[in-house]
Design a protein around this motif. Structure first.
Motif, mmCIF file in Angstrom:
data_model
loop_
_atom_site.group_PDB
_atom_site.id
_atom_site.type_symbol
_atom_site.label_atom_id
_atom_site.label_comp_id
_atom_site.label_asym_id
_atom_site.label_seq_id
_atom_site.Cartn_x
_atom_site.Cartn_y
_atom_site.Cartn_z
ATOM 1 N N SER A 1 44.680 23.766 16.450
ATOM 2 C CA SER A 1 43.680 25.541 15.367
ATOM 3 C C SER A 1 43.451 25.569 14.440
ATOM 4 N N VAL A 2 42.139 26.306 14.227
ATOM 5 C CA VAL A 2 41.858 26.539 12.703
ATOM 6 C C VAL A 2 41.213 27.941 12.804
ATOM 7 N N VAL A 3 41.541 28.907 11.875
ATOM 8 C CA VAL A 3 40.222 29.963 11.713
ATOM 9 C C VAL A 3 39.362 29.901 10.567
ATOM 10 N N MET A 4 38.384 30.158 10.524
ATOM 11 C CA MET A 4 37.505 30.065 9.374
ATOM 12 C C MET A 4 36.749 30.952 8.586
ATOM 13 N N ARG A 5 36.726 31.198 8.409
ATOM 14 C CA ARG A 5 35.472 32.358 7.686
ATOM 15 C C ARG A 5 34.686 32.192 6.774
ATOM 16 N N ASP A 6 33.491 32.399 6.693
ATOM 17 C CA ASP A 6 32.693 32.206 5.797
ATOM 18 C C ASP A 6 32.332 30.367 5.299
ATOM 19 N N ASN A 7 32.465 29.787 6.538
ATOM 20 C CA ASN A 7 32.295 28.372 5.205
ATOM 21 C C ASN A 7 33.406 27.630 5.275
ATOM 22 N N GLU A 8 34.738 29.177 5.464
ATOM 23 C CA GLU A 8 36.421 28.061 5.041
ATOM 24 C C GLU A 8 37.378 28.053 5.745
ATOM 25 N N VAL A 9 37.699 26.911 5.577
ATOM 26 C CA VAL A 9 39.253 26.863 6.145
ATOM 27 C C VAL A 9 40.167 28.096 6.044
ATOM 28 N N LYS B 1 29.676 16.917 14.883
ATOM 29 C CA LYS B 1 30.132 18.725 14.260
ATOM 30 C C LYS B 1 30.886 18.807 12.572
ATOM 31 N N GLY B 2 32.433 18.717 13.472
ATOM 32 C CA GLY B 2 33.346 19.016 12.492
ATOM 33 C C GLY B 2 33.767 17.914 11.605
ATOM 34 N N ALA B 3 33.352 16.573 11.517
ATOM 35 C CA ALA B 3 33.499 15.469 10.435
ATOM 36 C C ALA B 3 32.412 15.256 9.440
ATOM 37 N N VAL B 4 31.102 15.579 9.899
ATOM 38 C CA VAL B 4 30.438 15.353 9.089
ATOM 39 C C VAL B 4 30.264 17.239 8.524
ATOM 40 N N PHE B 5 30.610 17.996 8.817
ATOM 41 C CA PHE B 5 30.395 19.453 7.602
ATOM 42 C C PHE B 5 31.635 19.006 6.725
ATOM 43 N N LEU B 6 32.935 18.092 7.213
ATOM 44 C CA LEU B 6 34.291 18.468 6.233
ATOM 45 C C LEU B 6 34.454 17.120 5.635
ATOM 46 N N ALA B 7 33.117 16.657 5.610
ATOM 47 C CA ALA B 7 32.781 15.076 4.745
ATOM 48 C C ALA B 7 31.377 15.782 3.933
ATOM 49 N N ASP B 8 30.764 16.989 3.969
ATOM 50 C CA ASP B 8 29.741 17.090 3.438
ATOM 51 C C ASP B 8 28.568 15.997 3.809
ATOM 52 N N ALA B 9 28.293 15.756 4.823
ATOM 53 C CA ALA B 9 27.516 14.311 4.402
ATOM 54 C C ALA B 9 26.393 15.066 6.254
ATOM 55 N N GLN B 10 26.107 15.872 6.126
ATOM 56 C CA GLN B 10 25.385 17.003 7.531
ATOM 57 C C GLN B 10 23.846 16.497 7.377
ATOM 58 N N VAL C 1 38.291 9.319 4.712
ATOM 59 C CA VAL C 1 39.158 10.345 5.456
ATOM 60 C C VAL C 1 39.438 11.830 4.380
ATOM 61 N N PRO C 2 38.720 12.873 5.233
ATOM 62 C CA PRO C 2 37.970 13.980 4.953
ATOM 63 C C PRO C 2 39.142 15.468 4.908
ATOM 64 N N GLU C 3 39.684 16.554 4.085
ATOM 65 C CA GLU C 3 40.583 17.259 3.569
ATOM 66 C C GLU C 3 40.082 18.301 5.940
ATOM 67 N N TYR C 4 41.484 18.067 5.514
ATOM 68 C CA TYR C 4 41.529 18.193 7.340
ATOM 69 C C TYR C 4 40.887 17.590 9.035
ATOM 70 N N ALA C 5 41.295 16.723 8.476
ATOM 71 C CA ALA C 5 40.611 15.266 8.673
ATOM 72 C C ALA C 5 40.925 15.926 10.579
ATOM 73 N N GLN C 6 42.348 15.929 10.914
ATOM 74 C CA GLN C 6 43.486 16.343 11.988
ATOM 75 C C GLN C 6 42.865 17.246 12.516
ATOM 76 N N TYR C 7 42.209 17.852 11.726
ATOM 77 C CA TYR C 7 41.613 19.472 12.803
ATOM 78 C C TYR C 7 39.922 19.179 13.421
ATOM 79 N N ILE C 8 39.476 18.058 13.332
ATOM 80 C CA ILE C 8 37.810 18.384 13.460
ATOM 81 C C ILE C 8 37.662 18.789 14.519
ATOM 82 N N GLY C 9 38.087 18.368 15.270
ATOM 83 C CA GLY C 9 37.733 19.713 16.709
ATOM 84 C C GLY C 9 37.817 20.571 16.667
#
Lengths: 408, 145
Positions: A159-167, A231-240, A386-394
């Motif tokens: 599980s993650v909680v995000m605020r304004d584009n940040e985990v 979606k999570g992957a391209v967001f975290l890897a900054d490859a949108q 392998v982006p940061e938070y890769a295990q929380y991708i979903g």
């Protein structure tokens, strides 16, 4: 109603046409069969560039050309042929490429047996329909407000909680009871973020337990993991923007997804045997007497070429593992051979069906086992991210997407 | 009167020729009709179920694609019943029951090895060939007891 064109050979003779229709209906779609003239089939070689001995495959190719000529007639394409048919597999792959290159329609490719059920197809169909239906939501690039995501996976719940584009908070627990594990992971993420549950503006759930967890938490978004993970992957890897390839080797199955501008296109979802999944690496770690978090580091010191291993079947893979250790092979080499074997199967069985385009992003808990992305890099000859938070991708993907629904 | 299997088993022209000569034509439409007239539709449109694909194991091994085995569950019993057969090759476009080339190859093989009177012909491409084609079939059918 989403219209999915069915291009196929054999499902009605395998007794599974009803199952295909049931899966489509469950996700709010209808299977349709584009009309073609006999002439279109007779001239399929001229129109498609390929002609085979089986008439139904020529019909499928003729239908593909009609879709490319009139792309508005459908919203998505489902190409399916019998498992173990070489001719069918070749045509299926060529149709997928043809549609992909000549239209913007999402394509799902699948080989079936008489045991294929609607349940087997549900996640794939759901992803296909989502891609066709929610292009606006999927093109979302920023998370806004205070949202959360829960990924109820087969092995672990995240599980993650995000605020304004940040985990701002994460939670991770092994999956036992779906709701109990989801509660624990969510609470951990909320505590780490320092926010209360009632402050969360929108919650999204994904993974195998998404329906149960989603209902329990009254989630705003309940979404399959193919859409959410890409979606999570391209967001975290900054490859949108542009192309990307997402590889997620999970505890029970694997996903390989081709992404264009943040929207999943073609994807494959495999997992014929646990030997090709994170399950085998867990077993390897246990047999080598290390924690799963240490397996990757051990593997990075090893050489896979010194240990013959093929984990196509988890039983044979385990035999190779035990035999290699008995023959005096080092734990490091065995660890790397296990990573290589899993990577090789994903490469052989799934990546062959995709146009692998850089950046290649590996996600999920297994991507943190360093030997696995390394093995994949060797096989592909490409750099793996392998982006940061890769295990929380979903959970990140769910949190990002649900923020779009909150805004709406 | 003998039971004559025609191949492609969807051919109306061949079945008509067989019936005109006083024999019984074994054609797939009769088999499919039995399926769709059975109460309850398990797997529309043909009502072939996964059980049929398993019945097809009588004709093809488990590692043969399910579509071949499902088709053979329809075609195989017809081959078993056949006292004679007429096979036409090169008819251009086979779809549906005969849409799978591997099924067609297997059915052809089973008919050839059954050791029953068998007539194999190429599909006619002009009027002269068509006349010859019909004559050969008539002679074959007249010769059956």
């Amino acid at each position: 109603m989403i219209r999915i064109a069915q291009l196929s050979c054999g499902p009605e003779y395998s007794g599974i046409q009803g199952e295909l229709e049931k899966a489509a209906e469950t996700v709010g779609a209808k299977l349709i069969f584009p009309e073609v003239d006999l002439e279109d089939i007779m001239e399929v070689e001229k129109r498609f560039g390929f002609e085979v001995a089986s008439g139904d495959l020529n019909l499928a190719m003729a239908r593909a050309t009609r879709i490319v000529e009139m792309p508005d007639m459908v919203d998505a394409v489902f190409v399916t042929t019998c498992f173990r048919c070489a001719e069918g597999a070749i045509v299926r792959s060529e149709i997928r490429k043809y549609i992909h290159e000549n239209s913007r329609l999402p394509v799902l490719s699948y080989s079936f047996t008489e045991r294929t059920s609607a349940e087997t197809l549900l996640t794939r169909m759901e992803a296909l329909v989502t891609t066709a239906k929610y292009k606006g939501l999927l093109s979302r690039e920023r998370q806004t407000g205070l949202t959360a995501g829960i990924d109820s996976g087969s092995t672990t719940t995240k599980s993650v909680v995000m605020r304004d584009n940040e985990v701002i908070g994460t939670g991770w627990v092994p999956t036992h009871d779906v709701i109990e594990s989801a509660e624990k992971a969510y609470d951990a993420a909320l505590e780490a973020a320092g926010v209360k549950r009632e402050e969360i503006e929108g919650l999204g759930t994904t993974g195998y337990g998404r329906f149960l967890a989603g209902k329990h938490f009254n989630a705003k978004l309940i979404q399959e993991e193919i859409t959410v993970n890409s979606k999570g992957a391209v967001f975290l890897a900054d490859a949108q923007k542009g192309n990307a390839t997402v590889i997620d080797i999970g505890g029970m199955d694997n996903k390989a997804i081709s992404v264009q501008d943040g929207i999943p296109g073609t994807f494959t979802m495999g997992g014929i045997c646990a030997g090709a999944s994170g399950r085998f690496l867990e077993l390897t770690a246990r047999r080598l007497g290390v924690d799963i978090t240490e397996l990757g580091k051990l593997a990075m010191k090893g050489d896979h070429t010194k240990v013959p291993m093929n984990s196509y079947c988890i039983v044979f893979g385990t035999q190779s593992l035990v035999n290699s250790l008995s023959a005096g092979k080092s734990r490091e080499d065995v660890a790397m051979a296990a990573c290589h074997s899993v990577a090789e199967q994903v490469f052989d069985q799934q990546l062959q069906e995709l146009d692998v385009k850089e950046p290649v992003i590996m996600v999920g808990g297994t991507s943190l086992i360093e030997g696995l992305p390394r093995a994949m890099e060797e096989l592909l000859g490409l750099k793996i991210i392998v982006p940061e938070y890769a295990q929380y991708i979903g959970s990140v993907g769910a949190s990002l997407l649900v923020s779009g629904l909150v805004e709406d | 009167m003998v039971k004559v299997m025609v191949y492609p088993p969807t051919s109306m022209i061949l079945s008509d020729l067989v019936e005109r000569m006083g024999h019984e034509a074994l054609v797939i439409s009769k088999e499919v009709r039995k399926k769709i007239n059975t109460p309850g539709l398990d797997s529309p449109p043909l009502n072939i179920t996964p059980e049929d694909a398993k019945r097809g194991l009588r004709y093809a091994a488990v590692d043969v694609p399910s579509g071949v085995r499902g088709r053979m569950a329809l075609i195989g019993p017809m081959i078993e019943m056949a006292d004679a057969a007429i096979m036409v090759q090169g008819d251009g476009c086979n779809l549906g029951c005969t849409g799978c080339a591997r099924t067609n190859e297997l059915a052809g093989f089973l008919l050839r090895t059954k050791k029953i009177p068998l007539l194999e012909l190429r599909y006619p491409e002009d009027e002269t060939e068509a006349k010859w084609f019909v004559r050969k079939i008539r002679e074959f059918l007249e010769g059956l007891e």
